[in-house]
Design a protein around this motif. Structure first.
Motif, PDB file in Angstrom:
ATOM      1  N   LEU A 234      67.749 -48.211   3.239  1.00 57.59           N
ATOM      2  CA  LEU A 234      69.043 -47.579   3.491  1.00 57.59           C
ATOM      3  C   LEU A 234      70.167 -48.314   2.753  1.00 57.59           C
ATOM      4  O   LEU A 234      71.171 -47.706   2.371  1.00 57.59           O
ATOM      5  CB  LEU A 234      69.337 -47.561   4.995  1.00 57.59           C
ATOM      6  CG  LEU A 234      68.449 -46.644   5.845  1.00 57.59           C
ATOM      7  CD1 LEU A 234      68.738 -46.864   7.326  1.00 57.59           C
ATOM      8  CD2 LEU A 234      68.670 -45.180   5.475  1.00 57.59           C
ATOM      9  N   VAL A 245      70.760 -38.327   9.202  1.00 55.25           N
ATOM     10  CA  VAL A 245      70.459 -39.725   9.502  1.00 55.25           C
ATOM     11  C   VAL A 245      71.673 -40.403  10.121  1.00 55.25           C
ATOM     12  O   VAL A 245      71.557 -41.149  11.107  1.00 55.25           O
ATOM     13  CB  VAL A 245      70.000 -40.467   8.228  1.00 55.25           C
ATOM     14  CG1 VAL A 245      69.925 -41.972   8.483  1.00 55.25           C
ATOM     15  CG2 VAL A 245      68.647 -39.941   7.764  1.00 55.25           C
ATOM     16  N   THR A 248      71.991 -39.297  13.675  1.00 53.83           N
ATOM     17  CA  THR A 248      70.944 -39.895  14.515  1.00 53.83           C
ATOM     18  C   THR A 248      71.278 -41.346  14.831  1.00 53.83           C
ATOM     19  O   THR A 248      71.175 -41.794  15.982  1.00 53.83           O
ATOM     20  CB  THR A 248      69.579 -39.812  13.809  1.00 53.83           C
ATOM     21  OG1 THR A 248      69.254 -38.439  13.575  1.00 53.83           O
ATOM     22  CG2 THR A 248      68.482 -40.450  14.656  1.00 53.83           C
ATOM     23  N   ARG A 249      71.694 -42.093  13.815  1.00 56.96           N
ATOM     24  CA  ARG A 249      72.020 -43.505  14.018  1.00 56.96           C
ATOM     25  C   ARG A 249      73.234 -43.664  14.939  1.00 56.96           C
ATOM     26  O   ARG A 249      73.259 -44.550  15.808  1.00 56.96           O
ATOM     27  CB  ARG A 249      72.266 -44.180  12.666  1.00 56.96           C
ATOM     28  CG  ARG A 249      70.987 -44.312  11.836  1.00 56.96           C
ATOM     29  CD  ARG A 249      71.300 -44.784  10.419  1.00 56.96           C
ATOM     30  NE  ARG A 249      71.780 -46.154  10.385  1.00 56.96           N
ATOM     31  CZ  ARG A 249      71.007 -47.236  10.369  1.00 56.96           C
ATOM     32  NH1 ARG A 249      69.692 -47.105  10.404  1.00 56.96           N
ATOM     33  NH2 ARG A 249      71.526 -48.442  10.313  1.00 56.96           N
ATOM     34  N   THR A 346      62.836 -37.643  14.916  1.00 55.72           N
ATOM     35  CA  THR A 346      64.025 -38.055  14.178  1.00 55.72           C
ATOM     36  C   THR A 346      64.562 -39.417  14.604  1.00 55.72           C
ATOM     37  O   THR A 346      64.988 -40.216  13.770  1.00 55.72           O
ATOM     38  CB  THR A 346      65.140 -37.005  14.354  1.00 55.72           C
ATOM     39  OG1 THR A 346      65.429 -36.871  15.753  1.00 55.72           O
ATOM     40  CG2 THR A 346      64.702 -35.658  13.798  1.00 55.72           C
ATOM     41  N   GLU A 347      64.535 -39.714  15.899  1.00 60.42           N
ATOM     42  CA  GLU A 347      65.183 -40.926  16.388  1.00 60.42           C
ATOM     43  C   GLU A 347      64.325 -42.178  16.285  1.00 60.42           C
ATOM     44  O   GLU A 347      64.840 -43.261  15.992  1.00 60.42           O
ATOM     45  CB  GLU A 347      65.640 -40.729  17.840  1.00 60.42           C
ATOM     46  CG  GLU A 347      66.750 -39.694  17.980  1.00 60.42           C
ATOM     47  CD  GLU A 347      67.220 -39.536  19.411  1.00 60.42           C
ATOM     48  OE1 GLU A 347      68.234 -38.860  19.612  1.00 60.42           O
ATOM     49  OE2 GLU A 347      66.571 -40.093  20.329  1.00 60.42           O
ATOM     50  N   GLU A 350      64.431 -44.208  12.991  1.00 60.18           N
ATOM     51  CA  GLU A 350      65.715 -44.897  12.882  1.00 60.18           C
ATOM     52  C   GLU A 350      65.826 -46.033  13.893  1.00 60.18           C
ATOM     53  O   GLU A 350      66.448 -47.071  13.624  1.00 60.18           O
ATOM     54  CB  GLU A 350      66.865 -43.910  13.064  1.00 60.18           C
ATOM     55  CG  GLU A 350      67.006 -42.891  11.954  1.00 60.18           C
ATOM     56  CD  GLU A 350      67.087 -43.534  10.577  1.00 60.18           C
ATOM     57  OE1 GLU A 350      67.723 -44.616  10.446  1.00 60.18           O
ATOM     58  OE2 GLU A 350      66.497 -42.987   9.630  1.00 60.18           O
ATOM     59  N   ARG A 353      64.248 -49.035  12.436  1.00 59.59           N
ATOM     60  CA  ARG A 353      65.066 -49.620  11.373  1.00 59.59           C
ATOM     61  C   ARG A 353      66.313 -50.321  11.938  1.00 59.59           C
ATOM     62  O   ARG A 353      66.709 -51.381  11.458  1.00 59.59           O
ATOM     63  CB  ARG A 353      65.437 -48.538  10.355  1.00 59.59           C
ATOM     64  CG  ARG A 353      64.272 -48.172   9.432  1.00 59.59           C
ATOM     65  CD  ARG A 353      64.692 -47.248   8.311  1.00 59.59           C
ATOM     66  NE  ARG A 353      64.789 -45.868   8.750  1.00 59.59           N
ATOM     67  CZ  ARG A 353      63.789 -44.989   8.715  1.00 59.59           C
ATOM     68  NH1 ARG A 353      62.593 -45.360   8.279  1.00 59.59           N
ATOM     69  NH2 ARG A 353      63.970 -43.752   9.109  1.00 59.59           N
ATOM     70  N   CYS A 381      58.485 -50.190   8.927  1.00 56.91           N
ATOM     71  CA  CYS A 381      59.948 -50.246   8.862  1.00 56.91           C
ATOM     72  C   CYS A 381      60.468 -51.673   8.746  1.00 56.91           C
ATOM     73  O   CYS A 381      61.682 -51.883   8.598  1.00 56.91           O
ATOM     74  CB  CYS A 381      60.555 -49.573  10.093  1.00 56.91           C
ATOM     75  SG  CYS A 381      60.200 -47.806  10.193  1.00 56.91           S
TER      76      CYS A 381
END
Length: 729
Positions: A234, A245, A248-249, A346-347, A350, A353, A381
């Motif tokens: 990222l 993204v 989501t973050r 999706t979550e 992240e 990360r 990750c």
């Protein structure tokens, strides 16, 4: 579907499976196995040698779950799809309650297969229930059978016993006796068993009597490296920060930070189902009793998806309640995040990360972990690991050298391992980089599919397959035993005939009939339906030099067998067992002195047989007596002397209807032939009925009824006449 490539079917009947946004962690049945089978199906569908992959699961039409699970066919890609088969009603039920419904699942899968251009080349079962389904279908279609256990009942029983759970409770809640018996049979019959680790073979399959029989292949599952990429990507590639993204973050930061007083600290991440075996309590004790750990790091536990804890199942409710109590006991407010929901698709990537960016650690404190898919995802990750030393983590950390294995029964050991990684920057970086590189070398779905396909091709007869990049694999010789599944799903017409005084009686016409059946074998299957037991049926076939029928309906429709190896139809047996109480029936009929038991060979598990001379409405009195005792059964009287008491769902006619439905025969393409009263419900069913010229008076009342033809010809000549009359020959 192309007929030149492989057609593979994967079976995972339980859980909620859909191609988009899988609800992993929703409950105990929607865990890593769902992710595994979805990724396997999609990756196998990308292989040049594969024409079609079906991931076969249960169709669920329940307002408490999404409508997605009621869609019969869901495409995953051009050559992969989810196929949903209805069984056990419409509601979503946990896997332990599915056992009584798997025969229905098998029957309806056979019906689905008949609608396809070809039958599957291989059946691959996942978990014990999927293994049972795949095993039975592989036997029906004489195809190879692969099995992936994911977890095993004996190992679970051992762990539960250590926790003090009684054997009675194990069976009541988990049906472990049933599961373990099925797993023993699977191990005896599987052509190959795929495991994720050597530990599974040694310590889990090794608990079984048949655990040394199978051919094992250790093929670790992979992950989607485009989804689980390193945390630093990222920073290096800003294009990865799409609006989705970013959103989501932002959501995850808000969710986590509302729990933590000091969100700037690194955090320890746990991601698991709310199950006692996941040992959330051990992790909380490790964190809660370590002042040093609480001082340097926060803790986040994502324990499935919950709304109202009191409405959840007992096991989950107990785990989550204890988690909240421990939070209070160790005063972890401002340090422990326990979000109620998360989206795996999706979550979760992240989340890994974000944890790595904080210089945090991923922890798996489970009492045992058969594989540990989340460990691989977290490693990809860039998260260092602390994990249980029992199970798959041994292989993962052994391959990647990216963390520390601990005895999770010792909370102090968990705390020390976490602390050592968090305070040593050099070690953190080494574990992080090793995990990223190790996952790419050892755990990709492309490698998993390639190895799996290599073993599949070794099990198959020679086929005309598209060439793979690695050349054509060596294949074994064709399997030798007959496939009643392929046979009955590839013919259009069916003849079912009684034996005594119908098929048998005129040798010349019988041999002529057999000639016609052989000449039309590609389009016409045939079977016998008789009051005789299997043993007496085989005796009559030997005596009269019968060719082997495709189907044997024996004991007045209470037993069904297929093909030359006489495969017993367990689905029919389960179906007719409903409300069947043989001992109570015998007790109720003991008062009728004029009833005389037939010989022992006439008695069967689902048939009670008497001699009866019908005078003075004796039969009516018998039926009335059964009704007064509220016994649900049926009586069939034939040839003026034989009385058979059967389950209410059983008869020759109902057996024919069952076969017709199971193999999807149109009623107009099925002809049934008989001569006596115990053939009546078969002749009067939806199929084409044929009464031979030498029939008994019991059938005279059927004259003039639709779809019933009375032949003037006797015995087998009458059957031939009927086949011509209905246009089947």
């Amino acid at each position: 579907m192309s007929t030149s490539g492989l057609y593979l079917q994967l079976f995972s009947p339980h859980g909620l499976i859909r191609g988009h946004s899988p609800e992993l962690g929703r409950d105990a049945d929607t865990g890593g196995q769902v992710k595994y089978v979805l990724e396997l199906a999609k990756e196998m569908g990308r292989r040049e040698e594969v024409a079609q992959v079906d991931l076969v699961t249960r169709l669920i039409d329940d307002k408490s779950v999404a409508d997605d699970y009621s869609v019969a066919i869901e495409p995953l890609s051009e050559h992969a799809r989810i196929v949903r088969i209805r069984c056990g009603g419409r509601k979503y039920i946990r896997k332990e309650l599915l056992w009584p419904h798997l025969e229905e699942f098998i029957d309806k899968t056979i019906r689905f297969i008949k609608s396809q251009a070809k039958s599957p080349d291989l059946f691959h079962g996942h978990y014990a229930d999927g293994g049972y389904v795949a095993m039975e279908l592989a036997a029906a279609f004489d195809a190879p059978f692969l099995f992936t256990g994911h977890s095993l009942g004996s190992n679970k029983r051992q762990k539960l016993a250590q926790e003090g759970v009684s054997a009675a409770r194990m069976n009541r809640q988990y049906k472990l006796d049933t599961r373990i018996l099925v797993e023993e049979e699977i191990m005896r019959k599987a052509d190959r068993i795929i495991t994720s680790t050597q530990q599974e073979i040694d310590l889990q399959y090794g608990l079984y009597s048949n655990g040394r029989i199978p051919d094992f292949s250790v093929i670790p599952p992979g992950i989607d490296l485009e989804t689980f990429y390193p945390f630093y990507d990222l920073q290096m590639d800003t294009e990865l920060l799409s609006e989705e993204v970013k959103q989501t973050r932002f959501t995850l930061f808000n969710e986590l930070h509302r729990f933590w007083a000091h969100p700037e600290k690194p955090f320890i991440l746990a991601l698991c189902r709310p199950d006692q075996r996941k040992n959330i309590s051990g992790l909380l004790e490790a964190y809660g009793t370590s002042k040093e750990l609480r001082a340097i790091a926060n803790l986040a536990i994502f324990a499935g998806i919950r709304s109202n804890i009191t409405a959840m199942e007992d096991n989950e409710q107990a785990v989550l309640t204890d988690m909240l109590l421990q939070m209070d006991r160790y005063d972890l407010y401002g340090k422990l995040a326990i979000p109620k929901r998360h989206d795996f698709a999706t979550e979760v990537p992240e989340l890994y990360r974000i944890c790595a960016e904080s210089r945090g650690v991923f922890v798996n404190p489970a009492l045992t972990e058969p594989f540990g898919l989340t460990l691989i995802e977290a490693s990809a990750c860039g998260l260092p690991l602390v994990a249980t030393q029992d199970g798959g983590p041994r292989d993962i950390v052994g391959n990647c050298d990216n963390g520390i294995l601990v005895d999770v029964a010792q909370p102090r050991e968990i705390a020390q391992a976490l602390q050592s990684i968090l305070v040593d920057e050099a070690q953190w970086s080494r574990f992080s980089n090793n995990g990223i590189n190790g996952v790419r070398n050892h755990y990709s779905w492309q490698a998993h599919a390639e190895k799996s396909l290599h073993h599949i091709l070794q099990l198959l007869p020679e086929k005309d397959l598209p060439s793979s990049q690695n050349g054509t694999a060596t294949m074994t010789t064709p399997r030798s035993s007959a496939s009643f599944g392929k046979r009955l799903t590839n013919v259009q017409n069916l003849l079912i005939t009684d034996i005594d005084n119908t098929l048998v009686g005129d040798d010349a016409s019988m041999q002529e009939l057999f000639f016609h059946l052989q000449e039309r074998r590609d389009s016409l299957a045939w079977g016998v339906s008789t009051g005789r037991s299997l043993e007496l049926t085989l005796q009559a076939m030997t005596e009269h030099n019968f060719p082997m029928p495709d189907i044997l309906i024996c004991s007045v429709g209470t037993e069904i067998y297929y093909g030359p190896d006489l495969r017993y139809d367990k689905g029919w047996q389960r179906h007719i067992s409903w409300q069947w109480k043989p001992e109570q029936i015998k007790e109720a009929l003991a008062v009728f002195e004029h009833l005389v038991f037939q010989e022992a060979e006439g008695q069967r598990g689902h048939k009670i047989s008497y001699y009866l001379e019908e005078t003075g409405n004796r039969l009516q009195a018998i039926n009335q007596g059964l009704q007064e005792n509220k016994l649900r059964c049926r009586t069939i009287y034939s040839h003026g002397q034989f009385l058979d008491v059967l389950p209410v769902r059983a008869s020759k006619g109902k057996a024919v209807d069952y076969i017709r439905y199971k193999f999807d025969f149109s009623p107009r393409h099925v002809m049934v032939a008989g001569d006596s009263g115990n053939d009546e419900d078969m002749i009067t069913g939806k199929s084409r009925g044929l009464v031979v010229g030498n029939h008994s008076e019991e059938l005279e009342g059927l004259r003039g009824k639709a779809n019933i033809y009375f032949s003037q010809a006797c015995y087998a000549a009458g059957i031939l006449d009927g086949l011509k009359h209905y246009g089947l020959i």
